[in-house]
Write a protein that holds these residues in place. Structure first.
Motif, PDB file in Angstrom:
ATOM      1  N   LEU A   1       0.841  -1.189   0.000  1.00 57.96           N
ATOM      2  CA  LEU A   1       0.000   0.000   0.000  1.00 57.96           C
ATOM      3  C   LEU A   1       0.881   1.246   0.000  1.00 57.96           C
ATOM      4  CD1 LEU A   1      -2.591  -1.037   2.755  1.00 57.96           C
ATOM      5  CD2 LEU A   1      -2.548  -1.658   0.328  1.00 57.96           C
ATOM      6  N   HIS A   2       0.439   2.284  -0.703  1.00 59.84           N
ATOM      7  CA  HIS A   2       1.183   3.540  -0.759  1.00 59.84           C
ATOM      8  C   HIS A   2       0.275   4.694  -0.375  1.00 59.84           C
ATOM      9  CE1 HIS A   2       5.068   2.455  -2.772  1.00 59.84           C
ATOM     10  NE2 HIS A   2       4.378   1.342  -2.960  1.00 59.84           N
ATOM     11  N   ALA A   3       0.862   5.712   0.255  1.00 61.70           N
ATOM     12  CA  ALA A   3       0.105   6.901   0.638  1.00 61.70           C
ATOM     13  C   ALA A   3       1.047   8.096   0.698  1.00 61.70           C
ATOM     14  CB  ALA A   3      -0.582   6.694   1.984  1.00 61.70           C
TER      15      ALA A   3
ATOM     16  N   ASP B   1      -6.916   3.631   6.470  1.00 64.91           N
ATOM     17  CA  ASP B   1      -8.153   3.605   5.685  1.00 64.91           C
ATOM     18  C   ASP B   1      -8.011   2.693   4.476  1.00 64.91           C
ATOM     19  OD1 ASP B   1      -9.287   5.387   7.441  1.00 64.91           O
ATOM     20  OD2 ASP B   1      -8.981   7.152   6.182  1.00 64.91           O
ATOM     21  N   ARG B   2      -6.881   2.762   3.807  1.00 64.00           N
ATOM     22  CA  ARG B   2      -6.687   1.962   2.602  1.00 64.00           C
ATOM     23  C   ARG B   2      -6.539   0.484   2.940  1.00 64.00           C
ATOM     24  NH1 ARG B   2      -2.931   6.180  -1.030  1.00 64.00           N
ATOM     25  NH2 ARG B   2      -4.738   7.498  -1.571  1.00 64.00           N
TER      26      ARG B   2
ATOM     27  N   SER C   1      -9.086  -4.726   2.505  1.00 62.26           N
ATOM     28  CA  SER C   1      -9.564  -5.921   3.185  1.00 62.26           C
ATOM     29  C   SER C   1     -11.018  -6.203   2.821  1.00 62.26           C
ATOM     30  CB  SER C   1      -9.423  -5.765   4.700  1.00 62.26           C
ATOM     31  OG  SER C   1      -8.079  -5.653   5.083  1.00 62.26           O
ATOM     32  N   THR C   2     -11.801  -5.139   2.706  1.00 62.31           N
ATOM     33  CA  THR C   2     -13.208  -5.291   2.311  1.00 62.31           C
ATOM     34  C   THR C   2     -13.307  -5.794   0.877  1.00 62.31           C
ATOM     35  OG1 THR C   2     -13.897  -3.540   3.822  1.00 62.31           O
ATOM     36  CG2 THR C   2     -15.400  -4.106   2.032  1.00 62.31           C
ATOM     37  N   VAL C   3     -12.496  -5.226  -0.014  1.00 64.33           N
ATOM     38  CA  VAL C   3     -12.513  -5.635  -1.414  1.00 64.33           C
ATOM     39  C   VAL C   3     -12.109  -7.097  -1.546  1.00 64.33           C
ATOM     40  CG1 VAL C   3     -11.416  -5.296  -3.650  1.00 64.33           C
ATOM     41  CG2 VAL C   3     -12.120  -3.320  -2.322  1.00 64.33           C
ATOM     42  N   LEU C   4     -11.115  -7.502  -0.749  1.00 60.82           N
ATOM     43  CA  LEU C   4     -10.657  -8.884  -0.789  1.00 60.82           C
ATOM     44  C   LEU C   4     -11.676  -9.841  -0.165  1.00 60.82           C
ATOM     45  CD1 LEU C   4      -6.909  -8.426   0.268  1.00 60.82           C
ATOM     46  CD2 LEU C   4      -7.729  -9.158  -1.971  1.00 60.82           C
TER      47      LEU C   4
END
Length: 271
Positions: free
Chosen positions: A240-242, A256-257, A262-265
Protein backbone atom coordinates in the motif's frame (compact mmCIF):
# COMPACT_ATOMS: atom_id res chain seq x y z
CA UNK A 1 31.58 -7.56 -1.60
CA UNK A 2 28.76 -5.49 -0.07
CA UNK A 3 26.96 -8.66 1.02
CA UNK A 4 30.02 -10.51 2.34
CA UNK A 5 29.82 -9.87 6.10
CA UNK A 6 33.52 -10.50 6.78
CA UNK A 7 34.80 -8.16 4.09
CA UNK A 8 32.05 -5.54 4.43
CA UNK A 9 32.32 -4.99 8.17
CA UNK A 10 36.11 -5.08 7.98
CA UNK A 11 35.79 -2.29 5.40
CA UNK A 12 33.53 -0.30 7.73
CA UNK A 13 36.11 -0.67 10.49
CA UNK A 14 38.89 0.43 8.13
CA UNK A 15 36.88 3.51 7.10
CA UNK A 16 35.94 4.38 10.68
CA UNK A 17 32.20 3.89 10.07
CA UNK A 18 30.28 2.73 13.17
CA UNK A 19 28.59 -0.67 12.99
CA UNK A 20 27.45 -3.47 15.33
CA UNK A 21 29.90 -6.19 16.26
CA UNK A 22 29.53 -8.88 13.58
CA UNK A 23 30.92 -12.43 13.50
CA UNK A 24 30.40 -15.63 11.51
CA UNK A 25 31.05 -17.96 14.44
CA UNK A 26 29.08 -18.32 17.66
CA UNK A 27 30.36 -16.03 20.43
CA UNK A 28 32.39 -17.71 23.18
CA UNK A 29 32.44 -17.12 26.90
CA UNK A 30 29.58 -16.10 29.21
CA UNK A 31 27.37 -14.94 26.28
CA UNK A 32 27.79 -18.17 24.32
CA UNK A 33 24.04 -18.76 24.53
CA UNK A 34 23.59 -16.10 21.85
CA UNK A 35 21.89 -13.59 24.16
CA UNK A 36 22.10 -10.09 22.72
CA UNK A 37 22.90 -11.35 19.21
CA UNK A 38 20.86 -11.70 16.02
CA UNK A 39 21.31 -14.41 13.40
CA UNK A 40 20.96 -13.12 9.82
CA UNK A 41 21.12 -14.94 6.49
CA UNK A 42 23.82 -13.61 4.16
CA UNK A 43 22.06 -11.73 1.36
CA UNK A 44 18.68 -11.97 3.10
CA UNK A 45 16.04 -9.27 2.61
CA UNK A 46 12.77 -8.21 4.17
CA UNK A 47 13.69 -9.10 7.74
CA UNK A 48 11.95 -12.50 7.65
CA UNK A 49 15.35 -14.22 7.89
CA UNK A 50 16.38 -12.43 11.11
CA UNK A 51 16.19 -14.45 14.30
CA UNK A 52 17.45 -14.20 17.85
CA UNK A 53 20.76 -16.05 17.85
CA UNK A 54 21.28 -19.41 19.48
CA UNK A 55 24.60 -20.97 20.37
CA UNK A 56 25.47 -21.65 16.74
CA UNK A 57 25.81 -19.90 13.42
CA UNK A 58 24.44 -22.02 10.54
CA UNK A 59 26.26 -22.02 7.19
CA UNK A 60 25.27 -19.05 5.07
CA UNK A 61 24.46 -16.91 8.13
CA UNK A 62 26.24 -14.42 10.37
CA UNK A 63 25.75 -13.09 13.90
CA UNK A 64 25.33 -9.43 14.70
CA UNK A 65 25.11 -7.88 18.15
CA UNK A 66 21.85 -6.04 18.81
CA UNK A 67 22.20 -2.28 19.17
CA UNK A 68 19.66 0.23 20.53
CA UNK A 69 17.60 2.53 18.35
CA UNK A 70 15.13 2.48 15.50
CA UNK A 71 15.92 1.18 11.99
CA UNK A 72 16.35 3.78 9.25
CA UNK A 73 17.57 3.82 5.68
CA UNK A 74 18.87 6.23 3.11
CA UNK A 75 18.22 5.92 -0.63
CA UNK A 76 21.07 7.19 -2.78
CA UNK A 77 22.38 7.25 -6.32
CA UNK A 78 25.97 6.34 -7.11
CA UNK A 79 28.21 6.37 -10.17
CA UNK A 80 31.08 4.30 -8.78
CA UNK A 81 32.92 7.37 -7.51
CA UNK A 82 30.49 9.43 -5.45
CA UNK A 83 26.95 9.44 -4.05
CA UNK A 84 23.93 11.73 -4.27
CA UNK A 85 21.38 11.26 -1.49
CA UNK A 86 17.73 10.89 -2.54
CA UNK A 87 16.09 10.72 0.89
CA UNK A 88 15.89 9.25 4.38
CA UNK A 89 13.29 6.82 5.73
CA UNK A 90 12.23 5.33 9.00
CA UNK A 91 11.83 1.58 8.60
CA UNK A 92 8.86 -0.17 10.19
CA UNK A 93 9.00 -3.76 11.37
CA UNK A 94 6.46 -6.15 12.83
CA UNK A 95 7.65 -5.80 16.43
CA UNK A 96 6.39 -7.83 19.37
CA UNK A 97 8.05 -11.05 20.51
CA UNK A 98 7.09 -13.54 17.79
CA UNK A 99 9.38 -15.11 15.18
CA UNK A 100 8.36 -12.46 12.61
CA UNK A 101 9.12 -9.45 14.82
CA UNK A 102 11.91 -8.23 12.52
CA UNK A 103 9.79 -8.59 9.37
CA UNK A 104 9.66 -5.48 7.20
CA UNK A 105 6.19 -3.91 7.22
CA UNK A 106 6.86 -0.60 5.53
CA UNK A 107 8.64 2.73 5.60
CA UNK A 108 7.91 6.44 5.90
CA UNK A 109 10.00 9.34 4.64
CA UNK A 110 11.65 11.55 7.24
CA UNK A 111 13.60 14.79 7.15
CA UNK A 112 17.38 14.73 7.32
CA UNK A 113 18.47 13.34 10.70
CA UNK A 114 21.23 15.06 12.71
CA UNK A 115 23.64 12.35 11.57
CA UNK A 116 23.07 13.21 7.89
CA UNK A 117 26.54 14.77 7.43
CA UNK A 118 28.19 11.66 8.89
CA UNK A 119 26.00 9.38 6.74
CA UNK A 120 26.93 11.44 3.71
CA UNK A 121 30.65 11.09 4.50
CA UNK A 122 30.21 7.35 4.96
CA UNK A 123 28.54 7.02 1.57
CA UNK A 124 31.23 9.06 -0.17
CA UNK A 125 33.78 6.60 1.23
CA UNK A 126 31.77 3.44 0.55
CA UNK A 127 30.81 4.17 -3.06
CA UNK A 128 34.35 4.08 -4.52
CA UNK A 129 35.45 1.36 -2.09
CA UNK A 130 32.67 -0.98 -3.30
CA UNK A 131 32.20 0.38 -6.82
CA UNK A 132 28.49 1.07 -6.19
CA UNK A 133 26.42 2.29 -9.13
CA UNK A 134 22.78 3.22 -9.66
CA UNK A 135 20.07 3.34 -7.01
CA UNK A 136 21.23 1.79 -3.73
CA UNK A 137 20.27 1.81 -0.07
CA UNK A 138 22.06 1.91 3.26
CA UNK A 139 20.33 0.62 6.42
CA UNK A 140 21.31 1.92 9.83
CA UNK A 141 20.12 2.09 13.42
CA UNK A 142 19.58 5.53 14.96
CA UNK A 143 19.42 5.78 18.75
CA UNK A 144 17.89 8.42 21.02
CA UNK A 145 21.26 10.14 21.46
CA UNK A 146 21.60 10.67 17.71
CA UNK A 147 24.22 8.00 17.16
CA UNK A 148 24.05 5.75 14.11
CA UNK A 149 25.28 2.25 13.37
CA UNK A 150 25.40 0.83 9.83
CA UNK A 151 23.66 -2.51 9.34
CA UNK A 152 24.11 -3.13 5.63
CA UNK A 153 24.38 -1.69 2.13
CA UNK A 154 22.01 -2.91 -0.57
CA UNK A 155 23.82 -2.52 -3.91
CA UNK A 156 20.52 -2.42 -5.85
CA UNK A 157 17.27 -0.43 -6.02
CA UNK A 158 15.48 -0.99 -2.73
CA UNK A 159 11.72 -1.06 -2.15
CA UNK A 160 11.88 2.38 -0.53
CA UNK A 161 12.95 4.09 -3.75
CA UNK A 162 9.28 3.97 -4.75
CA UNK A 163 8.64 6.62 -2.09
CA UNK A 164 10.58 9.05 -4.30
CA UNK A 165 9.38 8.08 -7.77
CA UNK A 166 7.68 11.44 -8.37
CA UNK A 167 10.73 13.64 -7.86
CA UNK A 168 9.16 16.79 -9.21
CA UNK A 169 7.37 18.10 -12.23
CA UNK A 170 10.45 18.69 -14.36
CA UNK A 171 13.54 16.70 -15.20
CA UNK A 172 14.23 12.99 -15.54
CA UNK A 173 12.45 10.45 -13.38
CA UNK A 174 14.24 8.53 -10.67
CA UNK A 175 14.61 5.35 -12.70
CA UNK A 176 16.15 7.34 -15.55
CA UNK A 177 18.58 8.79 -13.00
CA UNK A 178 19.35 5.22 -11.96
CA UNK A 179 20.19 4.25 -15.55
CA UNK A 180 22.31 7.38 -16.03
CA UNK A 181 24.22 6.72 -12.81
CA UNK A 182 24.91 3.15 -13.95
CA UNK A 183 26.42 4.68 -17.10
CA UNK A 184 28.62 7.01 -15.07
CA UNK A 185 26.61 10.25 -15.03
CA UNK A 186 25.33 11.53 -11.70
CA UNK A 187 23.56 14.79 -10.90
CA UNK A 188 25.28 16.67 -8.05
CA UNK A 189 22.06 16.78 -6.01
CA UNK A 190 18.63 15.17 -6.08
CA UNK A 191 15.96 17.42 -4.60
CA UNK A 192 12.44 16.47 -3.56
CA UNK A 193 10.31 19.56 -3.08
CA UNK A 194 6.74 20.09 -1.91
CA UNK A 195 5.89 16.43 -1.66
CA UNK A 196 5.01 16.11 2.02
CA UNK A 197 5.40 12.70 3.63
CA UNK A 198 5.25 9.42 1.71
CA UNK A 199 4.80 5.95 3.18
CA UNK A 200 4.39 2.36 2.10
CA UNK A 201 3.03 -0.64 3.97
CA UNK A 202 3.40 -4.31 3.11
CA UNK A 203 0.18 -6.24 3.68
CA UNK A 204 1.00 -9.71 5.04
CA UNK A 205 -1.44 -12.61 5.06
CA UNK A 206 -2.45 -14.01 8.44
CA UNK A 207 -4.33 -16.88 6.76
CA UNK A 208 -4.27 -18.71 3.43
CA UNK A 209 -6.65 -17.38 0.77
CA UNK A 210 -6.94 -16.90 -3.00
CA UNK A 211 -6.93 -13.55 -4.79
CA UNK A 212 -10.36 -13.03 -6.46
CA UNK A 213 -10.25 -13.39 -10.24
CA UNK A 214 -12.27 -10.20 -10.80
CA UNK A 215 -10.47 -8.01 -8.27
CA UNK A 216 -10.19 -4.37 -9.34
CA UNK A 217 -6.99 -3.18 -7.70
CA UNK A 218 -6.89 0.45 -6.53
CA UNK A 219 -4.08 2.62 -7.85
CA UNK A 220 -2.47 2.90 -4.42
CA UNK A 221 -1.94 -0.88 -4.18
CA UNK A 222 1.21 -2.14 -5.92
CA UNK A 223 3.04 -5.45 -6.27
CA UNK A 224 -0.32 -7.00 -7.17
CA UNK A 225 -0.66 -10.77 -7.47
CA UNK A 226 -2.68 -12.13 -10.37
CA UNK A 227 -6.26 -13.25 -9.90
CA UNK A 228 -6.47 -16.79 -8.56
CA UNK A 229 -3.06 -16.62 -6.87
CA UNK A 230 -3.03 -18.62 -3.65
CA UNK A 231 -1.50 -16.52 -0.87
CA UNK A 232 -0.14 -18.60 1.98
CA UNK A 233 -0.10 -17.55 5.62
CA UNK A 234 2.88 -15.28 6.23
CA UNK A 235 3.30 -14.29 2.58
CA UNK A 236 2.99 -10.69 1.31
CA UNK A 237 -0.26 -9.77 -0.41
CA UNK A 238 0.67 -6.37 -1.87
CA UNK A 239 2.16 -2.99 -0.96
CA UNK A 240 0.00 0.00 0.00
CA UNK A 241 1.18 3.54 -0.76
CA UNK A 242 0.10 6.90 0.64
CA UNK A 243 1.24 10.52 0.59
CA UNK A 244 0.01 13.45 2.68
CA UNK A 245 1.15 16.73 4.16
CA UNK A 246 2.28 15.26 7.46
CA UNK A 247 2.97 11.92 9.12
CA UNK A 248 -0.24 11.46 11.11
CA UNK A 249 -2.29 12.06 7.97
CA UNK A 250 -0.22 9.47 6.07
CA UNK A 251 -0.78 6.90 8.81
CA UNK A 252 -4.55 7.56 8.78
CA UNK A 253 -4.61 7.22 5.02
CA UNK A 254 -2.74 3.91 5.17
CA UNK A 255 -5.15 2.64 7.82
CA UNK A 256 -8.15 3.60 5.68
CA UNK A 257 -6.69 1.96 2.60
CA UNK A 258 -5.85 -1.20 4.52
CA UNK A 259 -9.47 -1.43 5.65
CA UNK A 260 -10.82 -0.74 2.15
CA UNK A 261 -8.62 -3.37 0.53
CA UNK A 262 -9.56 -5.92 3.18
CA UNK A 263 -13.21 -5.29 2.31
CA UNK A 264 -12.51 -5.64 -1.41
CA UNK A 265 -10.66 -8.88 -0.79
CA UNK A 266 -13.57 -10.11 1.29
CA UNK A 267 -11.08 -10.97 3.98
CA UNK A 268 -11.12 -8.75 7.08
CA UNK A 269 -7.99 -10.36 8.53
CA UNK A 270 -5.57 -8.61 6.15
CA UNK A 271 -3.09 -6.80 8.39
Amino acid sequence: RAKDPIGFFALLTHLGIPHPETVTEAPAGPRADGAGWLCKRIGGAGGTHVRSAEACCPPGHYLQRQVPGRPHSVVFLADGRRAAIVGYNEIRVQGGTGPARFRYTGAVTVSEPPVAPAIGDALQALVPALGLVGLCGLDFMLDEDGRYSVLEVNPRPTGTFELYEDLGEAGPGLFQMHLSACEGWLAPTVRVLGRGVAAQEVLWASATFAIPDDLQWPDWARDRPAGGTLIQTGEPICTLHARAAERKAVDRLLSDRRAKLSTVLGWPQAA
